[in-house]
Structures are given as C-alpha cells and as structure tokens.
Design an enzyme around this catalytic site. Structure first.
Site, short mmCIF file in Angstrom:
data_model
loop_
_atom_site.label_atom_id
_atom_site.label_comp_id
_atom_site.label_asym_id
_atom_site.label_seq_id
_atom_site.Cartn_x
_atom_site.Cartn_y
_atom_site.Cartn_z
N ASP A 176 61.05 12.20 -62.41
CA ASP A 176 60.65 13.48 -61.63
C ASP A 176 59.13 14.33 -61.99
O ASP A 176 59.70 15.34 -62.08
CB ASP A 176 61.42 14.20 -60.55
CG ASP A 176 60.81 15.21 -59.21
OD1 ASP A 176 59.97 14.62 -58.79
OD2 ASP A 176 62.04 16.07 -59.16
N TYR B 291 73.34 18.77 -56.94
CA TYR B 291 72.74 19.41 -56.24
C TYR B 291 73.53 19.06 -55.10
O TYR B 291 72.99 18.63 -54.34
CB TYR B 291 71.47 17.79 -56.31
CG TYR B 291 70.25 18.54 -57.49
CD1 TYR B 291 69.68 19.60 -57.91
CD2 TYR B 291 70.37 18.00 -58.59
CE1 TYR B 291 69.11 20.07 -58.11
CE2 TYR B 291 69.70 18.40 -59.65
CZ TYR B 291 68.66 19.03 -59.61
OH TYR B 291 68.28 19.48 -60.41
N GLU C 150 71.65 21.28 -64.45
CA GLU C 150 70.47 21.57 -64.06
C GLU C 150 70.94 21.93 -62.09
O GLU C 150 72.17 21.34 -61.97
CB GLU C 150 69.78 20.23 -63.24
CG GLU C 150 68.93 19.35 -64.32
CD GLU C 150 67.85 18.47 -64.27
OE1 GLU C 150 67.88 17.95 -62.71
OE2 GLU C 150 67.30 17.60 -64.81
N GLU D 15 70.20 11.96 -67.34
CA GLU D 15 70.43 11.31 -66.19
C GLU D 15 70.55 9.72 -66.12
O GLU D 15 69.59 8.78 -65.70
CB GLU D 15 70.00 11.32 -65.05
CG GLU D 15 69.93 13.52 -64.45
CD GLU D 15 69.04 14.32 -62.97
OE1 GLU D 15 68.34 13.32 -62.62
OE2 GLU D 15 70.15 14.78 -62.33
C1 GCB Z 1 67.57 16.11 -61.34
C2 GCB Z 1 65.87 15.64 -62.30
C3 GCB Z 1 64.80 16.69 -62.60
C4 GCB Z 1 64.99 16.57 -61.45
C5 GCB Z 1 65.89 17.39 -60.33
C6 GCB Z 1 64.48 17.53 -58.28
O1 GCB Z 1 68.29 15.86 -61.61
O2 GCB Z 1 66.52 15.55 -64.11
O3 GCB Z 1 63.98 15.87 -63.70
O4 GCB Z 1 63.06 17.05 -61.72
O5 GCB Z 1 66.48 16.44 -60.30
O6 GCB Z 1 64.52 18.52 -58.34
O7 GCB Z 1 64.96 16.75 -57.80
#
Ligand code: GCB
Length: 599
Positions: free
Chosen positions: A160, A467, A504, A411
C-alpha cells in the site's frame, strides 16, 4: 558498508544534480541526449509531470559525464550509490562494470585503473523498477498488449504505497587508498553498574596492513580510550539514552611500512538492548515505544532523499512526546539513520519484505469479489532476495545505536502453511549476522490471529498491526473495542514472557471533515478511534508501546479504498497537524520514555 566520508586519506566528490535521462532502451556506448533530464536524488515519477511517465514500468537510464579527479598509483576510484530503486546496471564509458539488485541499500562500483588517465568518465546507469514474485517488495507483474500492438509492462503493487523509483539517494565519487578500511564492527558491553563500557572494534581492510590503531574520542574529540587488540575500555561512560543521545567516535587508522594509509571515523553510541520478562530494556530500563510507522514520501521528491523533511519529521516526533519510528516498509536512507542516532530516536529497522501475502485483498475480501486466495508460500520465490536484504541491512546498519530491533517482514501470510519453514532460517540469519544480537521481530497481520499464526513464537517481540474500528468493525467502535480487547488478551496469555508492540493502528482522516457522529474519515472519528485503542492498550501488561499508522499521509497506487493516497497520517502529506495531534501529544507527553506497566 561504510558511509562515504571525507578524511585525510579519502576524497569525496558529489555527483548529485542534473543527469540526462531516458525511459526505455539506450546503448551506453552512445551518448544519451540531453533533451530530457532528471535530478539526482529523487523519484522520477512526480517531477516528470506526465501520467505515462509517472506510471512507467521497465528500464530507464541516467547518464552524465564527469572529469576524472587525480587518482594516484596507490589509490582507487569508486562510484558509490546510496540506493537505486529497484535495481541498477552501471556502465563507464560504455563498459559494463557492475550491478545491484534491491532498491534500498547502497552499493559501490570500482572503476578500473585503465580509466584513470582519461579526461572524463561517462557514467550510465540502467535502472529498472519491475517487481514480481521473486523480488522484495513483492509486486504482481504482467504485460498488456496495447491497441498499437506494443507491449506495456505493468506492476500492481502487493503493498500500500506508490512504487516510486529512481536514483533515490546520493551518488558520490570516492578516491580512496587501495589498502583501505573496508568495514568496522563495534560492539559495546556494559559493566553491571553501567559505568564502564568494553568496546570491541573489529576492523577489516581490503589488503593486509601492518598495523590498525583505534582511538575512541568523545564529543569534544578528547581521547577517552585506546584499543589494545581491538578492545577499548571507556570508564565513566556516557550512555546513549532515548532522546538523550551521546555519540563517541571510533577513529581508525591503518598503517603500512610506518605510513598512515587510511583513516576513517565511525560514530557510535553505547547502550544495551535486550528483551526480558515481557519488557524491552534499553540500558536495563524498560522502554515504552511511542511513535510512528513512516514512509519516505514527500511532495515532488517522492521517495527520494529529502533531508529537510527528515529533520522536520524527527522534530515533529519529539514535539509530540514520541521517541521512535519503524522504517516501514524498507530500509531508510543512511542520512536518516545517522540523524536518528544523533537525536536519540529509537528505530525499528525493516527490510523491504512487504507483500508476502499472495492475495491479501482477496483474503480480507476487501474487494468483495470472493476471489480465493492461493497459498503464499507455494507461489513466492523470494528466499534469495530475502537473504540478500537481511545481509545488506545488517551490514549497513549494525553499528547504529538507534537501531534496537530488526524486522524480518511486514504482514506476511504467517498463518498459511509453509510460513514457519520460510521464516525460521531468516530469523536465525538476522541473529547470526547481527554482531550486537538485537531482538528480531515479524510484524503480524490481522488475519494471522493467535490461533492461526505459525511464526511469532520464534521472535522476541510480538508486533501487531491492528485495525479494529477501521478494516474490522468499520465505524463501530464499541464492537471494535470488544474485538481488540479479546485479541490482545489472547496474545498476552499465549506469550506471557514476550513484549507486545502495536506497530500499526490508524484511521483514514481528511482534515477539515467533521461530524457530530462517529463517521469514518472525519477528524472526530480519528479522535474516538485512538481513544478507544488507547483505553484497551492500557489494560495489557505486556504492551510495551504504540506506533500509530502513519506519521503523515502518503501516496499510494489508485484504489477504490484510497482517496489520492492513504490518509491515516496524524499529519497531512505536507506535515500540517490534524486535530488528533493535540490529543496524542498530550497522551505521549504524560507517558515517560522509560516506563512499564509491569512492576
Ligand atoms: C497495513 C500495512 C500498511 C498499510 C496500512 C493501511 O497493515 O502494513 O502498509 O498502509 O495497513 O492503511 O491499510
């Protein structure tokens, strides 16, 4: 590999600036036209101001001529690249001299002696930005036949961030002695009372020398120790502490026949790092990581070195009460690592092992098309690339005090069969290579839940990207809180002796977008999202820190879920604060850098 440095015995010439440039084919025996030019260092993509060039995949050429400086009989001439993304072949006056694979680490090309008497050198670099299932990062490569019958190469990123490319870091011409210092390895061991450092300095030379002298200088350049048989003892040592850095210098001199033939000064900090009983100890004190996942990403420069942005970012980081960042998702510039050393910022150092999940959008069913994912470890052929990036990263960054942990991958599909066999030797490789034996981790994806993950028992710290409230329970923070709480407790119980680090968590937010309700993308949602996460984090005893995703908004490929890039930054792409910055600054300022929930 040593950073290029001007010393009494070494000369350094800057090759940054304007080079001739061309996409596609070029014969390096001919002269590249100066019709199109490109600046070094930068990504070519954004400065070209042309959509087709911006998205171009394939070979592209840089060329320039330089007058050859004086090179005496016992010296050699080297062209040194900070990085070329993702690979490069280098020619001098039309002759192929060498190549490098991998877009984020430095390499050198030695110019043969027969060129030293010539007036000029024509340096041609054939760079290439293709990615596929053998490369890191991993890309989906295919070719499309155009209406006119021509073939267009395409890379769909398996990650991403925008696939920026170019000569991203400085190019230097180095004149150095043939008998030169080729490597310095520094390992400090502290006495139990942390007052005395035993510093082992191992020096490698390109050719045999008679004598190697190592002197340790403090920041005032006073001599504090002299090495005997490669060991120096620093009494009353001033430690490198989090946000209170202190750097000594190992001044290395090599003698032959009584004459000084080469000298080099390597800065280093003295600190210890280890993981014990669910804590991450720096100088035997538990640390709480507060900080960011980042990108090398700025307007105009793309992924090209931007030292002003680097300094501003670390100043903003300090201003927020933070103390750390992860080099997501590739090694950052040597200049950034040196800055972090000097500013006392903790760095979690990552290789470009991202995209090791064959079809992550299908697995998450983000696209909702029900496509079945394949087994990642049956289709990826990245082992050789992976070994190489680990070797090159440790070789480059081993002496940095700021580096406190290595990341083997971001990941990957660590929940799929084959993951353990793939990662075990790579984790061991880091441990074998690293002279300072720092902790090693793997950054876990949310699909690889505690019941499915097959790798985390092998690493020192459980690093999680989570997330809840964004990709899971989107817009429903109550449900998200329950899910997050349950999962973190499960990890805590599964590995009671391992620290847990959230590497993250974040929510896309458009500054200026507001709502009275919990509506994703608004500044209020970002605030509530973080509040919920922090409430849960504070209940997990082994949780040793939080790195938000992301420091700043950054460019990505065009996708349904991206609105001109990823907007999970606490700062916009031009480093203006979103509303959330004030809340997080308050939280982080109240948590000491050295802190643990475990007593
Ligand atoms: C993740 C990735 C990161 C993305 C992020 C997202 O898990 O490690 O590279 O930018 O999520 O915002 O989706």
């Amino acid at each position: 590999m040593l950073y290029p440095q001007l010393t009494k015995t070494r000369n350094l010439y800057d090759l940054n600036g304007v080079w001739n440039f061309k996409l596609g084919d070029h014969n390096p025996q001919e002269k590249l036209s100066s019709e199109t030019v490109m600046v070094v260092p930068t990504s070519f993509n954004d400065v070209s101001v042309d959509k087709d060039i911006r998205n171009y995949i394939g070979d592209f050429w840089y060329e320039r001529e330089v007058e050859i400086p004086k090179v005496s009989r016992d010296e050699e001439l080297v062209i040194r690249f900070g990085s070329v993304t993702h690979r490069a072949k280098v020619y001098v006056n039309g002759e192929f001299l060498g190549e490098h694979e991998g877009g984020f680490t430095p390499f050198e090309i030695i110019v043969p002696e027969n060129y030293y008497q010539e007036q000029t050198l024509k340096i041609s670099v054939c760079a290439n930005n293709e990615l596929n299932y053998t490369t890191l990062p991993v890309g989906n490569y295919f070719e499309e036949v155009q209406e006119d019958g021509s073939v267009k190469k395409v890379v769909k990123e398996n990650f991403d961030f925008f696939n920026y490319a170019g000569i991203h870091r400085p190019v230097k011409l180095v004149v150095r002695p043939k008998t030169h210092i080729s490597d310095i390895v520094i390992v400090s061991t502290l006495s139990n009372d942390l007052q005395t450092a035993d510093v082992a300095v191992t020096v490698a030379t390109s050719e045999a020398a008679d004598e190697v002298r190592v002197t340790i200088l403090d920041e005032e350049r006073n001599v504090v120790a002299t090495a005997e048989n490669g060991r120096a003892v620093i009494p009353n040592v001033r430690l490198w502490e989090v946000l209170d850095a202190y750097l000594y210098t190992a001044q290395v001199e090599v003698y032959k026949g009584g004459e000084l033939v080469d000298t080099y000064s390597e800065p280093f900090g003295v600190r210890s790092v280890r993981v014990a009983e669910g804590q991450f100890l720096v100088n035997e004190k538990p640390v709480y990581f507060k900080g960011f996942g980042k990108h090398e990403d700025t307007f105009i420069n793309g992924r090209g070195l931007n030292e002003a942005a680097n300094l501003m970012d670390l100043n903003l980081l300090k201003e927020m009460g933070a103390n750390s960042f992860r080099t997501s998702h590739y090694p950052y510039s040597e200049e950034m690592m040196r800055l972090a050393d000097r500013m006392g910022v903790l760095v979690i150092d990552e290789v470009p092992a991202v995209g090791l999940f064959q079809n992550f959008s299908a697995a998450l069913d983000i696209l909702g098309d029900g496509e079945k994912p394949k087994n990642t470890w049956e289709v990826m052929q990245t082992k050789a690339a992976h070994e190489r990036v680990i070797d090159e990263l440790v070789a480059r960054d081993k002496n940095h005090a700021c580096v406190v942990m290595w990341v083997v991958a971001n990941e990957p599909a660590s929940h799929e069969d084959g993951a353990r066999d793939y990662f075990k030797p790579l984790i061991e490789r880091y441990r074998d290579n690293d002279p300072q034996k720092r902790p090693v981790t793997l950054v876990n994806i949310m699909n690889a839940t505690p019941d499915k993950d097959q790798v985390l028992d092998l690493v020192d710290v459980v690093c999680l990207n989570r997330y809840y409230g964004w990709y899971v329970a989107h817009g429903d923070l109550k449900k998200a809180e329950l899910g997050l709480q349950k999962e973190l407790e499960t990890w805590q119980n599964l590995y009671p002796d391992k620290p847990i680090l959230i590497t993250e968590y974040g929510a896309d937010t458009l500054p200026g977008l507001h709502s009275m309700w919990d509506i994703p993308y608004t500044e209020e949602y970002q605030r509530d999202y973080y509040e919920m996460n922090h409430k849960v984090f504070d209940t997990i005893p082994n949780l040793i820190g939080e790195q938000v995703w992301n420091f700043a908004d950054f460019e990505t490929n065009v996708m349904l879920i991206r609105v001109k890039g990823n907007h999970k930054g606490l700062f916009s792409r031009n480093r203006e604060p979103k509303m959330i910055v004030h809340d997080i600054k308050k939280r982080w300022t109240e948590i000491p850098h050295y802190f643990s929930k475990k007593k």
